[in-house]
Design a protein around this motif. Structure first.
Motif, PDB file in Angstrom:
ATOM      1  N   PHE A 187       0.841  -1.198   0.000  1.00  0.00           N
ATOM      2  CA  PHE A 187       0.000   0.000   0.000  1.00  0.00           C
ATOM      3  C   PHE A 187       0.873   1.243   0.000  1.00  0.00           C
ATOM      4  O   PHE A 187       2.064   1.188   0.321  1.00  0.00           O
ATOM      5  N   LYS A 188       0.272   2.351  -0.392  1.00  0.00           N
ATOM      6  CA  LYS A 188       0.968   3.633  -0.387  1.00  0.00           C
ATOM      7  C   LYS A 188       0.681   4.347   0.926  1.00  0.00           C
ATOM      8  O   LYS A 188      -0.467   4.424   1.364  1.00  0.00           O
ATOM      9  N   LEU A 189       1.734   4.864   1.524  1.00  0.00           N
ATOM     10  CA  LEU A 189       1.605   5.578   2.783  1.00  0.00           C
ATOM     11  C   LEU A 189       0.993   6.955   2.528  1.00  0.00           C
ATOM     12  O   LEU A 189       1.522   7.733   1.730  1.00  0.00           O
ATOM     13  N   PRO A 190      -0.124   7.289   3.170  1.00  0.00           N
ATOM     14  CA  PRO A 190      -0.775   8.576   2.908  1.00  0.00           C
ATOM     15  C   PRO A 190       0.109   9.785   3.205  1.00  0.00           C
ATOM     16  O   PRO A 190      -0.093  10.856   2.639  1.00  0.00           O
ATOM     17  N   GLN A 191       1.104   9.615   4.091  1.00  0.00           N
ATOM     18  CA  GLN A 191       1.972  10.740   4.452  1.00  0.00           C
ATOM     19  C   GLN A 191       2.999  11.076   3.379  1.00  0.00           C
ATOM     20  O   GLN A 191       3.716  12.065   3.498  1.00  0.00           O
ATOM     21  N   LEU A 192       3.102  10.261   2.342  1.00  0.00           N
ATOM     22  CA  LEU A 192       4.072  10.498   1.280  1.00  0.00           C
ATOM     23  C   LEU A 192       3.380  10.848  -0.023  1.00  0.00           C
ATOM     24  O   LEU A 192       2.260  10.410  -0.276  1.00  0.00           O
ATOM     25  N   ARG A 193       4.068  11.630  -0.857  1.00  0.00           N
ATOM     26  CA  ARG A 193       3.614  11.859  -2.220  1.00  0.00           C
ATOM     27  C   ARG A 193       4.574  11.114  -3.138  1.00  0.00           C
ATOM     28  O   ARG A 193       5.770  11.391  -3.157  1.00  0.00           O
ATOM     29  N   LYS A 233      -4.632  30.190   7.999  1.00  0.00           N
ATOM     30  CA  LYS A 233      -5.020  29.716   6.673  1.00  0.00           C
ATOM     31  C   LYS A 233      -6.254  28.820   6.687  1.00  0.00           C
ATOM     32  O   LYS A 233      -6.694  28.344   5.639  1.00  0.00           O
ATOM     33  N   GLY A 234      -6.821  28.586   7.863  1.00  0.00           N
ATOM     34  CA  GLY A 234      -8.009  27.748   7.947  1.00  0.00           C
ATOM     35  C   GLY A 234      -7.723  26.270   7.755  1.00  0.00           C
ATOM     36  O   GLY A 234      -8.616  25.499   7.381  1.00  0.00           O
ATOM     37  N   LEU A 235      -6.493  25.861   8.031  1.00  0.00           N
ATOM     38  CA  LEU A 235      -6.119  24.451   7.936  1.00  0.00           C
ATOM     39  C   LEU A 235      -6.342  23.767   9.282  1.00  0.00           C
ATOM     40  O   LEU A 235      -6.547  24.431  10.297  1.00  0.00           O
ATOM     41  N   SER A 236      -6.300  22.456   9.281  1.00  0.00           N
ATOM     42  CA  SER A 236      -6.423  21.715  10.531  1.00  0.00           C
ATOM     43  C   SER A 236      -5.267  22.098  11.449  1.00  0.00           C
ATOM     44  O   SER A 236      -4.096  21.876  11.123  1.00  0.00           O
ATOM     45  N   ALA A 237      -5.585  22.705  12.600  1.00  0.00           N
ATOM     46  CA  ALA A 237      -4.563  23.256  13.499  1.00  0.00           C
ATOM     47  C   ALA A 237      -4.034  22.180  14.433  1.00  0.00           C
ATOM     48  O   ALA A 237      -4.586  21.925  15.500  1.00  0.00           O
ATOM     49  N   THR A 238      -2.943  21.541  14.020  1.00  0.00           N
ATOM     50  CA  THR A 238      -2.348  20.457  14.802  1.00  0.00           C
ATOM     51  C   THR A 238      -0.919  20.762  15.239  1.00  0.00           C
ATOM     52  O   THR A 238      -0.400  20.099  16.135  1.00  0.00           O
ATOM     53  N   GLY A 239      -0.275  21.726  14.576  1.00  0.00           N
ATOM     54  CA  GLY A 239       1.135  21.979  14.846  1.00  0.00           C
ATOM     55  C   GLY A 239       2.045  21.007  14.127  1.00  0.00           C
ATOM     56  O   GLY A 239       3.264  21.063  14.265  1.00  0.00           O
ATOM     57  N   ILE A 240       1.456  20.109  13.337  1.00  0.00           N
ATOM     58  CA  ILE A 240       2.203  19.150  12.525  1.00  0.00           C
ATOM     59  C   ILE A 240       2.143  19.616  11.077  1.00  0.00           C
ATOM     60  O   ILE A 240       1.057  19.895  10.551  1.00  0.00           O
ATOM     61  N   ALA A 241       3.282  19.715  10.435  1.00  0.00           N
ATOM     62  CA  ALA A 241       3.325  20.164   9.041  1.00  0.00           C
ATOM     63  C   ALA A 241       3.026  18.983   8.126  1.00  0.00           C
ATOM     64  O   ALA A 241       3.928  18.305   7.632  1.00  0.00           O
ATOM     65  N   ASP A 242       1.724  18.716   7.926  1.00  0.00           N
ATOM     66  CA  ASP A 242       1.324  17.628   7.041  1.00  0.00           C
ATOM     67  C   ASP A 242       1.458  18.075   5.588  1.00  0.00           C
ATOM     68  O   ASP A 242       1.844  19.212   5.301  1.00  0.00           O
ATOM     69  N   LEU A 243       1.141  17.178   4.654  1.00  0.00           N
ATOM     70  CA  LEU A 243       1.356  17.495   3.245  1.00  0.00           C
ATOM     71  C   LEU A 243       0.485  18.653   2.774  1.00  0.00           C
ATOM     72  O   LEU A 243       0.899  19.440   1.922  1.00  0.00           O
ATOM     73  N   LYS A 244      -0.716  18.788   3.324  1.00  0.00           N
ATOM     74  CA  LYS A 244      -1.580  19.903   2.944  1.00  0.00           C
ATOM     75  C   LYS A 244      -0.970  21.228   3.397  1.00  0.00           C
ATOM     76  O   LYS A 244      -0.988  22.225   2.660  1.00  0.00           O
ATOM     77  N   THR A 245      -0.411  21.237   4.602  1.00  0.00           N
ATOM     78  CA  THR A 245       0.235  22.448   5.112  1.00  0.00           C
ATOM     79  C   THR A 245       1.473  22.781   4.290  1.00  0.00           C
ATOM     80  O   THR A 245       1.698  23.935   3.911  1.00  0.00           O
ATOM     81  N   LEU A 246       2.287  21.768   3.990  1.00  0.00           N
ATOM     82  CA  LEU A 246       3.496  21.992   3.198  1.00  0.00           C
ATOM     83  C   LEU A 246       3.156  22.514   1.804  1.00  0.00           C
ATOM     84  O   LEU A 246       3.815  23.419   1.291  1.00  0.00           O
ATOM     85  N   SER A 247       2.116  21.949   1.193  1.00  0.00           N
ATOM     86  CA  SER A 247       1.709  22.408  -0.134  1.00  0.00           C
ATOM     87  C   SER A 247       1.217  23.847  -0.085  1.00  0.00           C
ATOM     88  O   SER A 247       1.486  24.644  -0.989  1.00  0.00           O
ATOM     89  N   SER A 248       0.506  24.195   0.987  1.00  0.00           N
ATOM     90  CA  SER A 248       0.027  25.562   1.151  1.00  0.00           C
ATOM     91  C   SER A 248       1.187  26.549   1.232  1.00  0.00           C
ATOM     92  O   SER A 248       1.094  27.684   0.766  1.00  0.00           O
ATOM     93  N   LEU A 249       2.305  26.078   1.796  1.00  0.00           N
ATOM     94  CA  LEU A 249       3.502  26.910   1.936  1.00  0.00           C
ATOM     95  C   LEU A 249       4.372  26.890   0.679  1.00  0.00           C
ATOM     96  O   LEU A 249       5.389  27.577   0.610  1.00  0.00           O
ATOM     97  N   GLY A 250       3.986  26.069  -0.293  1.00  0.00           N
ATOM     98  CA  GLY A 250       4.788  25.961  -1.510  1.00  0.00           C
ATOM     99  C   GLY A 250       6.005  25.085  -1.342  1.00  0.00           C
ATOM    100  O   GLY A 250       6.989  25.221  -2.073  1.00  0.00           O
ATOM    101  N   LEU A 251       5.956  24.152  -0.384  1.00  0.00           N
ATOM    102  CA  LEU A 251       7.083  23.254  -0.124  1.00  0.00           C
ATOM    103  C   LEU A 251       6.776  21.839  -0.612  1.00  0.00           C
ATOM    104  O   LEU A 251       5.628  21.457  -0.723  1.00  0.00           O
TER     105      LEU A 251
END
Length: 225
Positions: free
Chosen positions: A90-96, A207-225
């Motif tokens: 399976f593919k790990l959801p935390q990776l692209r 930014k209205g993202l899920s506020a967890t303090g963890i830089a998940d892929l959605k947060t990283l993409s929002s930052l352009g990373l």
């Protein structure tokens, strides 16, 4: 997951919570492994291999990496023809995972096409002919710097960033947050500690993202990373 030499594995590259069965259930992309049919396992480095109660990592070229017991070193064995009987992937959801383009993995160059690396063939890319061995590793032809840069910019194999991690990707995150005035330059250390967590949390809230303090892929993409 592990980094470093086999005799001194470091389990801090990525932290994934949950049991092996829970990880499998949460994956949206997965399939069965038929150990008599090599085509049942996609040619994708970083796939997670599953058997009841256990997971490993597929690193390509018919090689699986796993750590089976506390106190034992990493095991590196074939998927097909090896002693361990993997049942699913399976593919790990935390990776692209890669789509199409050159990828660097374990010091080698690979070319992905439609989500899988090519192997045992020659391939014309941008007017240049490249040759790849049976494991998919580039054996002739030099990958242009522009292609390597594009692969890096695509962010393949990005990891979720959280407290306790170190690395260049953490430093890039900190510099981005500094540029947006969520933290200061003197805290750009490459270590993800409480200050970085607070900065990520504030950014997510703004930014209205899920506020967890963890830089998940959605947060990283929002930052352009």
């Amino acid at each position: 997951w592990w980094t470093g030499p086999k005799t001194n594995p470091n389990p801090r590259l990525m932290s994934v919570a949950g049991s092996s069965t829970g990880m499998l259930r949460s994956a949206s992309v997965k399939g069965n492994i038929n150990l008599s049919k090599t085509s049942s396992l996609p040619r994708v480095q970083g796939l997670i291999l599953y058997s009841p109660g256990h997971v490993g990592v597929y690193v390509g070229g018919n090689v699986a990496v796993d750590n089976r017991c506390t106190g034992q070193n990493i095991k590196v064995q074939p998927v097909f023809g090896g002693r361990y009987r993997w049942q699913k992937w399976f593919k790990l959801p935390q990776l692209r995972y890669p789509g199409t383009g050159f990828v660097t993995c374990n010091g080698g160059q690979y070319y992905y096409e439609n989500g899988q690396y090519v192997a045992g063939t020659t391939k014309s890319v941008g007017g240049t002919v490249y040759k790849f061995d049976a494991s998919g590793r580039l054996t002739s032809g030099s990958v242009p710097a522009s292609a390597r840069a594009a692969s890096a910019a695509a962010g393949v194999y990005r990891r979720v960033l959280q407290v306790g991690l170190r690395g260049g990707d953490v430093l890039a995150l900190q510099r981005k947050l500094t540029g947006l005035h969520f933290m200061t330059a003197d805290n750009c250390t490459g270590y993800y500690g409480p200050i970085t967590k607070a900065a990520v949390l504030n950014y997510q809230r703004k930014k209205g993202l899920s506020a967890t303090g963890i830089a998940d892929l959605k947060t990283l993409s929002s930052l352009g990373l």
